[in-house]
Write a protein that holds these residues in place. Structure first.
Motif, PDB file in Angstrom:
ATOM      1  N   LYS B 364       0.838  -1.212   0.000  1.00  0.00           N
ATOM      2  CA  LYS B 364       0.000   0.000   0.000  1.00  0.00           C
ATOM      3  C   LYS B 364       0.870   1.257   0.000  1.00  0.00           C
ATOM      4  O   LYS B 364       0.585   2.218  -0.716  1.00  0.00           O
ATOM      5  CB  LYS B 364      -0.937   0.002   1.210  1.00  0.00           C
ATOM      6  N   SER B 365       1.918   1.269   0.812  1.00  0.00           N
ATOM      7  CA  SER B 365       2.805   2.446   0.844  1.00  0.00           C
ATOM      8  C   SER B 365       3.441   2.690  -0.510  1.00  0.00           C
ATOM      9  O   SER B 365       3.563   3.832  -0.954  1.00  0.00           O
ATOM     10  CB  SER B 365       3.947   2.246   1.842  1.00  0.00           C
ATOM     11  N   ALA B 368       0.940   4.055  -2.935  1.00  0.00           N
ATOM     12  CA  ALA B 368       0.656   5.461  -2.600  1.00  0.00           C
ATOM     13  C   ALA B 368       1.777   6.355  -3.106  1.00  0.00           C
ATOM     14  O   ALA B 368       1.535   7.441  -3.635  1.00  0.00           O
ATOM     15  CB  ALA B 368       0.474   5.604  -1.103  1.00  0.00           C
ATOM     16  N   GLU B 378      -4.524  11.012  -2.209  1.00  0.00           N
ATOM     17  CA  GLU B 378      -5.209   9.920  -1.512  1.00  0.00           C
ATOM     18  C   GLU B 378      -6.381  10.459  -0.697  1.00  0.00           C
ATOM     19  O   GLU B 378      -6.271  11.474  -0.020  1.00  0.00           O
ATOM     20  CB  GLU B 378      -4.256   9.170  -0.568  1.00  0.00           C
ATOM     21  N   VAL B 379      -7.506   9.745  -0.776  1.00  0.00           N
ATOM     22  CA  VAL B 379      -8.655  10.075   0.076  1.00  0.00           C
ATOM     23  C   VAL B 379      -8.901   8.889   1.004  1.00  0.00           C
ATOM     24  O   VAL B 379      -8.320   7.823   0.832  1.00  0.00           O
ATOM     25  CB  VAL B 379      -9.921  10.374  -0.752  1.00  0.00           C
ATOM     26  N   SER B 380      -9.737   9.098   1.993  1.00  0.00           N
ATOM     27  CA  SER B 380     -10.015   8.028   2.949  1.00  0.00           C
ATOM     28  C   SER B 380     -11.475   8.148   3.373  1.00  0.00           C
ATOM     29  O   SER B 380     -11.883   9.186   3.867  1.00  0.00           O
ATOM     30  CB  SER B 380      -9.081   8.167   4.147  1.00  0.00           C
ATOM     31  N   SER B 381     -12.253   7.100   3.140  1.00  0.00           N
ATOM     32  CA  SER B 381     -13.707   7.185   3.350  1.00  0.00           C
ATOM     33  C   SER B 381     -14.158   6.273   4.482  1.00  0.00           C
ATOM     34  O   SER B 381     -13.451   5.350   4.880  1.00  0.00           O
ATOM     35  CB  SER B 381     -14.461   6.756   2.102  1.00  0.00           C
ATOM     36  N   LEU B 438      -7.016   3.446  -0.863  1.00  0.00           N
ATOM     37  CA  LEU B 438      -6.606   2.073  -0.558  1.00  0.00           C
ATOM     38  C   LEU B 438      -7.411   1.623   0.643  1.00  0.00           C
ATOM     39  O   LEU B 438      -7.397   2.290   1.675  1.00  0.00           O
ATOM     40  CB  LEU B 438      -5.105   2.045  -0.223  1.00  0.00           C
ATOM     41  N   GLU B 440     -10.521  -1.537   2.335  1.00  0.00           N
ATOM     42  CA  GLU B 440     -11.209  -2.818   2.250  1.00  0.00           C
ATOM     43  C   GLU B 440     -12.644  -2.609   1.777  1.00  0.00           C
ATOM     44  O   GLU B 440     -13.260  -1.600   2.065  1.00  0.00           O
ATOM     45  CB  GLU B 440     -11.224  -3.521   3.604  1.00  0.00           C
TER      46      GLU B 440
END
Lengths: 507, 543
Positions: B364-365, B368, B378-381, B438, B440
């Motif tokens: 993942k790193s 990114a 990058e977003v994070s939901s 990134l 699940e």
């Protein structure tokens, strides 16, 4: 170098071009004489102003001017003029005929009727329009007509009669409009006058503006001067791609734990109650297991691990193991099979303890991940949060070591002052609550819990009692303090403008 | 965790509240929640119901401060004539146990009545699991004729006037009509008989765990002697609860009298304040805490924690009102608290272990890093979506959580959904917009432990006036080249993508993702005015 000389060398081509026409005090005429467009002239004036050569004053003015229809009506007459002329002649005209003969559109006709009724020049009776005024009355120009002739004009300069006309026309379609106009005033300063007169005497040598591949390859720059740039003038901001700020801080925490010799554990967000609660000696009637606190998934049934471990956990709850009295109740498999969104990452530690080989001890593990609680959403609550989990499986580990690992972690996170307060969790004993000190606000902030796993947890999972140091403080509050974020919702709202502006995690 | 409030005046009869004492209160494990002129509020952890009353708290806190240390002794009087409760076998399947006591010579006033009511309520709500496990009844003795019987009757046969009610009703009517009855009706659901305490003159005292009788059930300032009963399913926990109550009343000046409990096949005498004896070696204390305590220090600390200790026999006497001592580790924690958490010197041991980041997070790193280099943010939901979100994106709900307190209740099934939501939320922001995420996503799968498969996915979405197939294909190509993964592209159709502009990504013969141009109807649905290209990739497959 002479100060004025520096100024001369910093003048761009356009600035130099307009330098000789600054006495004009009119952007339009400078534009004409220099054949630069007005925008370019204005920009050059701004640069000159930055250098103290001109005193520049830019005013935003409102001006009333003719609209699209206004231009037309100024030529052809307002709709009411066209209608009244028709009616005055015949005194009485059928409504439909009037409309046809006047050649007005529906809208214009209605507006004209309204305007004339308001002035009591006509009435409507039995489908006819009847002229009510005197012929002399309509030979003069109306206030509105006069008004159209004096435009453009600034609103604050209107006479009372003009104001009346303005009010009556402004709501009609596209007759007049209020436009913004920029008024530019400028004059040479004393320095400016010096520069202008020197410029006349100076040999106009060519300055290099932007360096181009041609200039480099042709050596054209040799023996020439590079125009001096105003390096203090602002430039538009740009932004680039980057990791989400929460993930930046999590990456850092990952780095701390691995530097301290911890191995990362990974496990899923959905878990069976068995691992999230039962394996952690949380009795099946404990309030945290209720639907008000935990997200259970509808319409799924989870699988329990091998019978052997299930029976050990059952025994630990019902009768107790390793000298414990246990919770003493009838443990039910179906409660353990319910599927939920993990309420803490500690379930990951429980799974790990069940898998490790005793021959490989000591071992240390960590996990950082999302956990879920059935909560409402507001500035201080959310249903998702990050936890940083850790366990130390070492037969010689003790309470002081627990505090040692935590102190070191928080020190690396930037908290020099940390304190430990007694607490309670069903699965640890002793238990502590961790507080970090916020230097800016001068307050202690509760960040989460830690402890040593109870024998009732460790013995079924590992086969013997080893004091397993364990912690699972929340991580979001720590990173919010770092980024100075007050509202929890800001963490995951994905406002792209805010994400672009967000600073990097500098640790 | 329970918040308990004490009157500041009453509190300061024992200890004056200074900043130093405030610090001690939190080191004692009872976080100071708030303090003003009239009131002090503490947070008492769920394992210490014996601290819920002011007298219970003070008994332990004064010892912690080094005053009145050791196990407090209480005089217990033997049962007098008729101090007896007969437990009829009819309660066996309904509410099988009770533990009872009588207290004499009390002098009640406003604040002691309040203390009594508060502790009942706190215990009911926490340890008692909302009266399911433990229900407490306290009655003025002068209104009762001893001995007492605990039995179960058909609801229609039970008749009395419940507290705060103006008439006599039967057992069923209480559950239907009385507010408290309705609140706790579920606790007697499905029972053909309801339990009651009834005195020698057939007056009903109460119908546990629901409500007391109006006639016999209210303690007032003139009450001197009381009868206490605790009923439930575990005799041991009822005993300890009774002990918490009787010692509180003894601290208030009352005299404790035991009662004979005549069970079907055995006789019990309660309350029983005989301390439990647990052997605790100094080695196990020192080993767990990392200290080098001597016997005498250990004794002193145990006494500060309210225990008695005999260094010769290593026997710890545990107060009979402690509900939380299951194992020696519970006593060791109390030693640690008495020692003072602030006095422990944190220390990292010299053991060697190798740190390691999991392969999926390393991947993942790296992803990114590659994508950030392409100017993608990058977003994070959230992992949960609302009904509204699903509707906007034309999706059907798949996996739902039960009784969510907020609108968020559906688990996300892919990351493209989240990417489109983000673009839809940012229509007023500057373009180009390039995002990746990134995380699940969840789909049903019976072979998994939880019946749910979690995939580790990457999504990319680009919205811009000239965003097109070439850009997203270039992005995929660059990413895969940098990760050194060779892959193939095949034609596909997909719910999100324009036919003929949709590619599936094949890695080692397996389909691992898709990419292409988003269908205009979907762009319209999220109210974006730009072309959008997307990509989704199951990155776990690349490991």
């Amino acid at each position: 170098m002479n100060k004025n000389q520096e100024i001369h060398e910093s003048l761009s081509a356009n600035e130099r071009k307009i330098l000789n026409y600054l006495k004009e005090n009119d952007v339009k005429s400078i534009s004409k004489k220099t054949s630069l467009d007005e925008v370019a002239v204005l920009r050059a004036l701004e640069y000159l102003s930055n250098k103290g050569i001109v005193k520049l004053e830019i005013k935003n003015l409102k001006i009333i001017d003719l609209g699209v229809n206004g231009v037309l009506y100024k030529q052809k007459g307002l709709p009411e003029r066209r209608l009244i002329n028709l009616i005055a002649e015949k005194k009485t005209v059928n409504l439909e005929n009037a409309k046809k003969e006047s050649g007005l559109s529906d809208n214009e006709f209605q507006a004209a009727l309204g305007a004339l009724k308001k002035k009591a020049l006509l009435t409507l009776g039995e489908g006819n329009l009847i002229f009510e005024g005197k012929k002399e009355e309509i030979t003069h120009k109306s206030l509105e007509e006069k008004f159209l002739e004096i435009l453009p004009k600034a609103p604050e300069e209107l006479e009372p009669e003009q104001k009346y006309a303005y009010e009556s026309l402004k709501n009609r379609k596209n007759i007049i409009e209020l436009v913004s106009e920029t008024q530019v005033n400028f004059e040479l300063t004393e320095l400016g006058r010096e520069i202008v007169s020197e410029a006349k005497n100076l040999k106009q040598e060519e300055m290099i503006e932007a360096i181009t591949p041609e200039i480099i390859s042709s050596n054209a720059w040799k023996n020439k001067k590079f125009r001096r740039y105003d390096i203090t003038s602002p430039v538009p901001q740009i932004s680039g791609g980057k990791r989400h700020f929460v993930n930046q801080s999590i990456d850092y925490a990952r780095k701390i734990w691995t530097e301290m010799g911890f191995k990362e554990m990974i496990s899923s967000h959905t878990q069976v109650g068995f691992w999230n609660f039962d394996a952690l000696y949380t009795a099946q009637d404990h309030p945290v297991r209720e639907i008000q606190d935990t997200f259970y998934i509808k319409d799924v049934k989870g699988k329990l691990p091998q019978k052997e471990i299930v029976n050990k956990i059952k025994e630990s709850h019902e009768k107790g193991v390793a000298g414990s009295k246990g919770w003493r109740y009838n443990w039910k498999e179906q409660d353990a099979q319910r599927v939920l969104l993990r309420t803490h990452t500690t379930c990951v530690s429980a799974k790990t303890l069940n898998q490790i080989k005793k021959s490989e001890l000591p071992q240390k593990f960590f996990a950082i991940g999302k956990c879920f609680r059935n909560e409402t959403v507001d500035w201080s609550h959310g249903f998702e949060f990050n936890q940083t989990e850790g366990i130390v499986v070492d037969k010689n580990a003790n309470f002081r070591n627990l505090l040692g690992y935590l102190k070191q972690f928080y020190k690396k996170m930037g908290f020099d002052d940390i304190k430990f307060i007694p607490s309670y969790f069903p699965y640890t004993e002793p238990s502590v609550e961790i507080y970090t000190y916020n230097k800016i606000r001068g307050v202690w902030v509760e960040v989460g819990g830690a402890g040593i796993f109870r024998p009732e947890v460790v013995v079924p999972l590992l086969g013997e009692y080893i004091p397993v140091l364990a912690w699972g403080p929340g991580f979001d509050r720590t990173l919010m303090e770092y980024y100075n974020i007050k509202d929890l919702r800001e963490l995951y709202q994905n406002n792209l403008e805010q994400l672009n502006k967000m600073k990097f995690w500098m640790k | 965790m329970a918040g308990v409030k004490f009157s500041r005046k009453d509190f300061e009869k024992y200890v004056k509240i200074t900043p130093e004492i405030e610090e001690k209160i939190s080191l004692f494990g009872t976080h100071l929640e708030s303090l003003n002129e009239n009131e002090i509020e503490l947070e008492v952890t769920a394992n210490r119901p014996d601290l819920y009353s002011l007298h219970g708290f003070m008994r332990n806190f004064l010892a912690f401060l080094g005053k009145e240390t050791g196990l407090r002794q209480y005089k217990i009087n033997k049962p007098q004539k008729d101090f007896q409760v007969k437990i009829d076998s009819s309660v066996k399947t309904i509410r099988p146990y009770t533990a009872c006591a009588i207290i004499k010579n009390l002098k009640f006033n406003d604040s002691s009545i309040k203390e009594m009511i508060d502790i009942q309520e706190k215990i009911h709500n926490t340890l008692g699991r909302n009266r399911k496990k433990i229900a407490i009844g306290i009655y003025p003795l002068e209104k009762i004729t001893l001995p007492i019987t605990f039995k179960a009757l058909k609801p229609q046969e039970i008749k009395f006037q419940p507290l705060e009610f103006d008439r006599e009703v039967n057992g069923l009517q209480i559950l239907q009509q009385h507010p408290t009855g309705r609140e706790f009706a579920h606790l007697l659901e499905g029972k053909d008989k309801f339990p009651i305490f009834i005195d020698a003159k057939d007056n009903v005292l109460s119908m546990p765990p629901i409500i007391n009788s109006h006639k016999t059930g209210k303690v007032s300032e003139t009450t001197k002697d009381i009868f206490i009963e605790c009923s439930g399913f575990d005799f041991s926990i009822l005993n300890k609860t009774l002990n918490i109550l009787v010692t509180m009343f003894a601290d208030l000046g009352g005299e404790i009298y035991q009662m004979n409990l005549l069970y079907d096949k055995s006789k019990q005498v309660t309350p029983n304040l005989e301390p439990e004896k647990i052997k605790l070696t100094t080695e196990s204390v020192n080993k767990l805490l990392g200290l080098e305590l001597k016997e005498q220090e250990k004794k002193k600390l145990l006494e500060k924690a309210g225990y008695n200790y005999n260094p010769k026999t290593k026997i710890v006497e545990v107060p009979a009102w402690r509900t939380d001592i299951m194992h020696e580790v519970d006593i060791i924690e109390d030693i640690a608290i008495a020692y003072g958490y602030n006095n422990f010197i944190p220390e990292i041991p010299q053991i060697s272990t190798i740190g390691e980041i999991s392969p999926i997070n390393i991947l993942k790193s790296k992803i990114a890093e590659v994508l950030a280099g392409l100017n993608i943010t990058e977003v994070s939901s959230y992992h949960l979506l609302t009904q509204d979100d699903l509707k906007k994106l034309g999706q059907k709900p798949e996996i739902e959580v039960e009784d969510s307190k907020s609108e968020y209740k559906y688990l996300r099934r892919d990351l493209i959904t989240m990417a489109l939501k983000t673009l839809g939320d940012n229509v007023d922001k500057e373009y180009p917009q390039r995002t990746f995420e990134l995380g699940e996503a969840f789909t049903r799968n019976d072979t998994e432990e939880t019946g749910i498969k979690e995939k580790h996915l990457l999504s990319i979405a680009i919205a811009n006036k000239d965003a097109g197939f070439t850009e997203i294909k270039q992005t995929l190509d660059y990413l895969m080249r940098m990760l050194n993964k060779s892959y193939e592209i095949q034609t596909t159709t997909n719910q999100y993508l324009i036919e003929g502009r949709a590619g599936k990504i094949v890695f080692q013969g397996k389909e691992v993702g898709y990419f292409g141009e988003l269908k205009p109807e979907l762009i319209n649905q999220i109210k974006v005015k730009m072309p959008i290209v997307i990509l989704e990739l199951d990155i776990e497959q690349l490991l």
